[in-house]
Structures are given as structure tokens and as C-alpha cells.
Scaffold this motif. Structure first.
Motif, short mmCIF file in Angstrom:
data_model
loop_
_atom_site.label_atom_id
_atom_site.label_comp_id
_atom_site.label_asym_id
_atom_site.label_seq_id
_atom_site.Cartn_x
_atom_site.Cartn_y
_atom_site.Cartn_z
N SER A 1 0.87 -1.17 0.00
CA SER A 1 0.00 0.00 0.00
C SER A 1 0.91 1.22 0.00
N ARG A 2 0.40 2.36 -0.41
CA ARG A 2 1.24 3.56 -0.56
C ARG A 2 1.98 3.86 0.74
N SER A 3 3.32 3.70 0.69
CA SER A 3 4.13 3.82 1.91
C SER A 3 5.30 4.78 1.76
N GLY A 4 5.67 5.14 0.55
CA GLY A 4 6.82 6.01 0.34
C GLY A 4 8.04 5.22 -0.12
N ILE A 5 8.96 5.93 -0.75
CA ILE A 5 10.09 5.26 -1.38
C ILE A 5 11.03 4.60 -0.38
N ALA A 6 11.26 5.21 0.77
CA ALA A 6 12.19 4.62 1.74
C ALA A 6 11.69 3.27 2.23
N ARG A 7 10.41 3.19 2.56
CA ARG A 7 9.85 1.91 3.02
C ARG A 7 9.85 0.88 1.90
N ALA A 8 9.55 1.33 0.68
CA ALA A 8 9.57 0.40 -0.46
C ALA A 8 10.97 -0.14 -0.69
N LEU A 9 11.97 0.72 -0.56
CA LEU A 9 13.35 0.27 -0.73
C LEU A 9 13.76 -0.72 0.35
#
Length: 333
Positions: free
Chosen positions: A64-72
Motif C-alpha cells: 500500500s502507498r508507503s513512500g520510497i524509503a519503506r519500499a526500498l
């Protein structure tokens, strides 16, 4: 697995296929490509799903939409490679990128992170500032140059880097919060002594679109960068001088410089003098004309002048006066 390429993506239906193909067509074959879909609402997911049937090295994960840092961080957690390579959905990796970066890390065992030169793919007239920045990072190549220039601006294009997996476990991954996650990571790892360098070759095409995250998100505002670099500057000064911190002189004056220096003051650092190119009637000698600089050794200069021509003149002048970058002064903008 030798390399895990981590590619976070959000609503990039027009560019994601090109980015993925540039990785799948690498001359180096021992890799996995982990795409982390950060809650896309366009056709990005369908495009990546279709491409997973083409190559089993491509793996797709959804958040779910979490931001690039969390996705990385999630992508790194799901990965298995000895080396982690970054890639963005806007960009294009040249065919020998992974091969050259793997060879560099295999050969230079003391280097923790390697980047490369990048080609700017954008409007060099309308986006002159960004194009100039890319030209600048392409001049910062060696480990020593990266060490000395780290506080001026981020010395890397984020999607151009490859680093050793164990660094994440030892020094932590991307910090999640209201900050430029890549620049904070570079400064943190450099603080811990991680050597970084670049392959002196163009291995990435860096596409600059008006909607690119680094152009629009508040996490990448100039003041966020100065807040992060101020924190790590304090740690750097402590590493270099311990408790015997020399007088700090700031080269620059005016509202913009004062706004950026305030972060230093909030961290408990005291500015003794300001160096200016203007002659001032300053009885308290808070401001000093640059021609009155003493010999190096008894002070440390922080240059906050942002004009590129002015910075070049200051670097030349300080060198002529016997000041050494990283020892007697740092460029902070």
C-alpha cells in the motif's frame, strides 16, 4: 545470487517497461530484479505482471502507498543478492552497468558502494540547474573526492549505485521520515567509514521529468538537505577534532546563509565569524573581509556560498592560501 536490483515504482506506466528491459538486457546475468509497486493506481502493475512471464529473474511485490524509503527497505529485505543495485522506473541502465559495477566491487574489496557517471536526459534549458548538478556529480569520482564533497551536494545519482548487502545490516538501511533518504544514507555510511567510489564510465541515463519525485516531494526540499547535512557535519567535526573544536568561520552572508546556518546553531555549534567579499564597517569584527584571512591551522571554514562561479573562485583562493579541503574547510552548498 550475486546482485539484487531493487526498483520501487509508483504510477510509472509510461516508463517502467523501458527501465525493466534495460536491466533484463544486461550483459551480466546473475541477478534478480525486485520491483516494489508502492500502491500504483495506473497500469504500472499490469505492465510489470505481463513482463514477469518473460524472465523468471523479475519478481513483483505490492505495498500500500508507503513512500520510497519503506519500499526500498522492503525490497532489500526480500532480496538475496550479495550486492544491491538501485534502479528507478524513470531511468535506463546501459547494458554493461551491472558487469562493470560488480567487477569494481569484486576488485576493490575495501569499497562499500560504487556509482558511475550518468547521462542527463532532460531539458537542459528549462532544467538548467539540474543539468548543471549532473555535470558536477560527474566530476566527483574518487573516494577522496566523495569524502571531501559530501556536504556540498549529494555526490550520487541514486539509481546509479550498487552497494554491499552487509552494510545495510551493519549500519542500517534507508531512514523513513521527512528527509532525502538517499543523501541521509550516504552521509551516515560515510560517517561510519564506508569507502565510496565511481566507475569512470557512463552507465545510467537519468531521465528528468517534471513529475519526478525528487522535484516535487517536500522530503527533497533544499532545507531538508541542509538539516540532514548539518547533523552529519556536527558528527564529522567531532570525529576530526574531538572536544577541541576550532573556531568555526562561515564564508557567506545574507538571509539565505543565515537560514542555513541556524541549523548549526540549533545543534549547539557556535559561529565565530562570517567571511564576506564586501568591506563592512563592523566594529565588533563579526564580519571579516576575505583578504584578511589568517594562515590555516587555527580555524575551520564552512563555505555556504551557493553560486557555482563564486564557489570555484573560493576553492582556488583557499588553495592559494594553503587551506586544504576536508582539513581546513568544507564546501556546504
Amino acid at each position: 545470487m550475486k546482485v539484487s536490483v531493487v526498483l520501487p515504482v509508483f504510477n510509472a506506466e509510461s516508463t517502467i517497461e523501458r527501465a525493466i528491459r534495460s536491466i533484463l538486457q544486461q550483459t551480466f546475468a546473475d541477478f534478480e530484479l525486485i520491483v516494489v509497486d508502492d500502491g500504483s493506481t495506473d497500469n504500472t502493475t499490469r505492465t510489470v505482471q505481463r513482463m514477469t512471464s518473460m524472465d523468471d529473474r523479475l519478481r513483483l511485490f505490492h505495498l500500500s502507498r508507503s513512500g520510497i524509503a519503506r519500499a526500498l527497505n522492503f525490497g532489500i529485505k526480500m532480496s538475496s543478492g550479495k550486492y544491491i543495485a538501485r534502479m528507478d522506473a524513470d531511468d535506463f541502465s546501459l547494458s554493461t552497468r551491472l558487469k562493470q559495477q560488480v567487477e569494481y566491487l569484486d576488485t576493490h574489496t575495501d569499497t562499500g558502494l560504487v556509482s558511475s557517471l550518468v547521462r542527463y536526459k532532460g531539458d537542459t534549458v528549462a532544467r538548467e540547474g539540474y543539468a548543471t548538478y549532473v555535470n558536477w556529480i560527474n566530476t566527483i569520482i574518487t573516494s577522496g573526492e566523495i569524502q571531501h564533497k559530501r556536504f556540498a551536494e549529494s555526490p550520487f545519482s541514486h539509481p546509479s549505485v550498487m552497494f554491499r548487502r552487509h552494510l545495510v545490516h551493519r549500519f542500517g538501511g534507508y531512514q523513513e521520515g521527512k528527509l532525502p533518504e538517499d543523501y541521509e544514507l550516504w552521509l551516515r555510511w560515510l560517517h561510519h567509514g564506508v569507502a565510496m567510489a565511481k566507475v569512470n564510465d557512463y552507465l545510467l541515463e537519468w531521465h528528468d521529468y517534471p513529475e519526478r519525485l525528487s522535484r516535487n516531494h517536500s522530503h527533497y526540499a533544499y532545507e531538508r538537505f541542509f538539516l540532514v547535512k548539518s547533523r552529519y557535519l556536527k558528527l564529522y567535526l567531532k570525529q576530526q577534532f574531538g572536544k577541541l573544536l576550532p573556531p568555526l568561520w562561515v564564508w557567506g552572508a545574507g538571509r539565505v546563509v543565515n537560514n542555513r546556518v541556524r541549523y548549526l546553531k540549533q545543534l549547539g555549534l557556535t559561529i565565530d565569524k562570517f567571511i564576506d567579499v564586501k568591506l563592512r564597517n563592523d566594529k565588533g569584527e563579526r564580519f571579516i573581509h576575505y583578504t584578511r584571512l589568517p594562515a590555516p591551522g587555527n580555524l575551520f571554514i564552512l563555505c555556504y556560498v551557493s553560486d557555482r562561479r563564486g564557489k570555484a573562485d573560493i576553492l582556488q583562493y583557499l588553495g592559494q592560501k594553503g587551506y586544504n579541503e576536508g582539513v581546513d574547510f568544507l564546501m556546504m552548498a
